[in-house]
Motif scaffolding. Structure first.
Motif, mmCIF file in Angstrom:
data_model
loop_
_atom_site.group_PDB
_atom_site.id
_atom_site.type_symbol
_atom_site.label_atom_id
_atom_site.label_comp_id
_atom_site.label_asym_id
_atom_site.label_seq_id
_atom_site.Cartn_x
_atom_site.Cartn_y
_atom_site.Cartn_z
ATOM 1 N N GLY A 133 0.982 -1.091 0.242
ATOM 2 C CA GLY A 133 0.064 0.561 0.403
ATOM 3 C C GLY A 133 1.119 1.156 0.117
ATOM 4 N N VAL A 134 -0.093 2.424 -0.153
ATOM 5 C CA VAL A 134 0.649 4.082 -0.247
ATOM 6 C C VAL A 134 0.768 4.598 1.767
ATOM 7 N N GLY A 135 2.320 4.378 1.689
ATOM 8 C CA GLY A 135 2.081 5.231 3.097
ATOM 9 C C GLY A 135 2.539 7.255 3.104
ATOM 10 N N ARG A 188 4.258 9.788 12.892
ATOM 11 C CA ARG A 188 4.795 9.035 14.081
ATOM 12 C C ARG A 188 5.176 7.899 13.964
ATOM 13 N N THR A 189 5.116 7.611 12.883
ATOM 14 C CA THR A 189 5.710 6.062 12.052
ATOM 15 C C THR A 189 6.110 6.082 10.683
ATOM 16 N N GLY A 190 6.991 6.383 10.156
ATOM 17 C CA GLY A 190 7.517 6.164 8.698
ATOM 18 C C GLY A 190 6.347 5.023 7.549
ATOM 19 N N ASP A 191 6.063 5.999 6.893
ATOM 20 C CA ASP A 191 6.063 4.875 5.411
ATOM 21 C C ASP A 191 3.888 4.892 5.608
ATOM 22 N N GLU A 192 3.172 5.310 6.651
ATOM 23 C CA GLU A 192 2.336 4.895 7.007
ATOM 24 C C GLU A 192 1.268 6.504 6.777
ATOM 25 N N LEU A 223 -2.430 -1.074 10.019
ATOM 26 C CA LEU A 223 -1.145 -1.863 10.582
ATOM 27 C C LEU A 223 -1.377 -1.572 12.523
ATOM 28 N N PHE A 224 -1.216 -2.551 13.033
ATOM 29 C CA PHE A 224 -0.924 -3.139 15.139
ATOM 30 C C PHE A 224 0.407 -2.937 14.847
ATOM 31 N N ASP A 225 1.129 -1.927 15.709
ATOM 32 C CA ASP A 225 2.190 -1.534 15.976
ATOM 33 C C ASP A 225 3.071 -2.553 16.748
ATOM 34 N N GLY A 226 2.451 -3.339 17.137
ATOM 35 C CA GLY A 226 3.603 -5.324 17.461
ATOM 36 C C GLY A 226 3.448 -4.701 19.166
ATOM 37 N N ASN A 232 -1.483 5.029 21.333
ATOM 38 C CA ASN A 232 -2.744 4.888 20.897
ATOM 39 C C ASN A 232 -2.889 5.730 19.370
ATOM 40 N N GLN A 233 -1.932 4.914 18.509
ATOM 41 C CA GLN A 233 -1.714 5.067 17.541
ATOM 42 C C GLN A 233 -2.027 4.633 16.922
#
Length: 242
Positions: free
Chosen positions: A65-67, A72-76, A102-105, A203-204
């Motif tokens: 996909g495209v981000g 806060r989180t690059g490429d998203e 995208l769950f941050d893990g 809470n991102q």
């Protein structure tokens, strides 16, 4: 007189055909169509912009996909980041779009993420919708709810580190005079205890646009112009026979 009528009919028909989009079929735009590093590009007939960063492709669960860079989180597509598509020449209908949520893990341990989709319609103005994806590794399965119309289909299950891919079919119902669509993220929900104990839960929410399908729709005035041209040609042909 006949020449004048013919020229008028020809002008009406030409204007109508020029106003009708070249393709009346569904056009598919994929995340891999976006050039990395740019923030303004015409793709698939729509004018796309990203703010405040640039387009950046990212693959999640096998779906590219495209981000947007930075945030806060690059490429998203993060909170306060916006991916927007506009059409200045014709309205359109959206059969479907697909998001990679995208769950941050384990470092953030998010359990819910929210994508906001805003459209501008000629007949209904600005309309705001939300896709909420909730993931719980202990109590599966994960779920997703959409505040618009249509159906939500899971293409790839959620995982704490890998995210999930969701396709929303007929997301805006019968709204077929859309002139722009915008994607951004809203605050989600994190677990009570973060995975590694040292990183504060943010809470991102973040996601990528995997695919957008749209269909150009001629405006009503275009059909009126086409009809007037055909009527004028019909009258001219009738006079010639007489």
């Amino acid at each position: 007189m006949k020449k004048c009528c013919f020229l008028l009919a020809a002008a009406l028909l030409a204007g109508a055909f020029l106003a009708v989009p070249a393709s009346a079929t569904v056009i598919t735009i994929n995340g891999i169509d976006f050039p990395n590093g740019l923030n303004n590009q015409t793709i698939g007939g729509l004018s796309w912009t990203s703010s405040p960063g640039n387009f950046q492709q990212k693959t999640v669960a096998g779906y590219t996909g495209v981000g947007i860079t930075g945030g806060r989180t690059g490429d998203e597509i993060d909170i306060e980041e916006f991916l927007t598509a506009t059409s200045a020449s014709f309205p359109f209908w959206v059969p479907s779009f697909t998001l990679g949520v995208l769950f941050d893990g384990p470092e953030f341990d998010d359990v819910q993420e929210v994508a906001q989709v805003t459209i501008v319609s000629l007949s209904q103005g600005t309309k705001v919708f939300k896709l909420t994806n909730t993931y719980d590794a202990i109590i599966p399965p994960d779920t997703a709810s959409w505040t618009g119309f249509g159906t939500v289909t899971n293409l790839s299950p959620s995982t704490g580190a890998g995210g999930a891919v969701w396709k929303i079919t007929n997301p805006f119902g019968s709204i077929n005079d859309i002139t722009s669509i915008e994607f951004t993220a809203l605050t989600g929900v994190s677990a009570d205890i973060c995975g590694n104990g040292s990183q504060a839960c943010t809470n991102q929410s973040d996601f990528t646009l995997v695919q957008l399908q749209y269909e150009p729709v001629p405006e009503p005035g275009t059909y009126a112009m086409l009809g007037a041209g055909l009527i004028a040609l019909g009258l001219l042909a009738r006079r010639r026979k007489a």
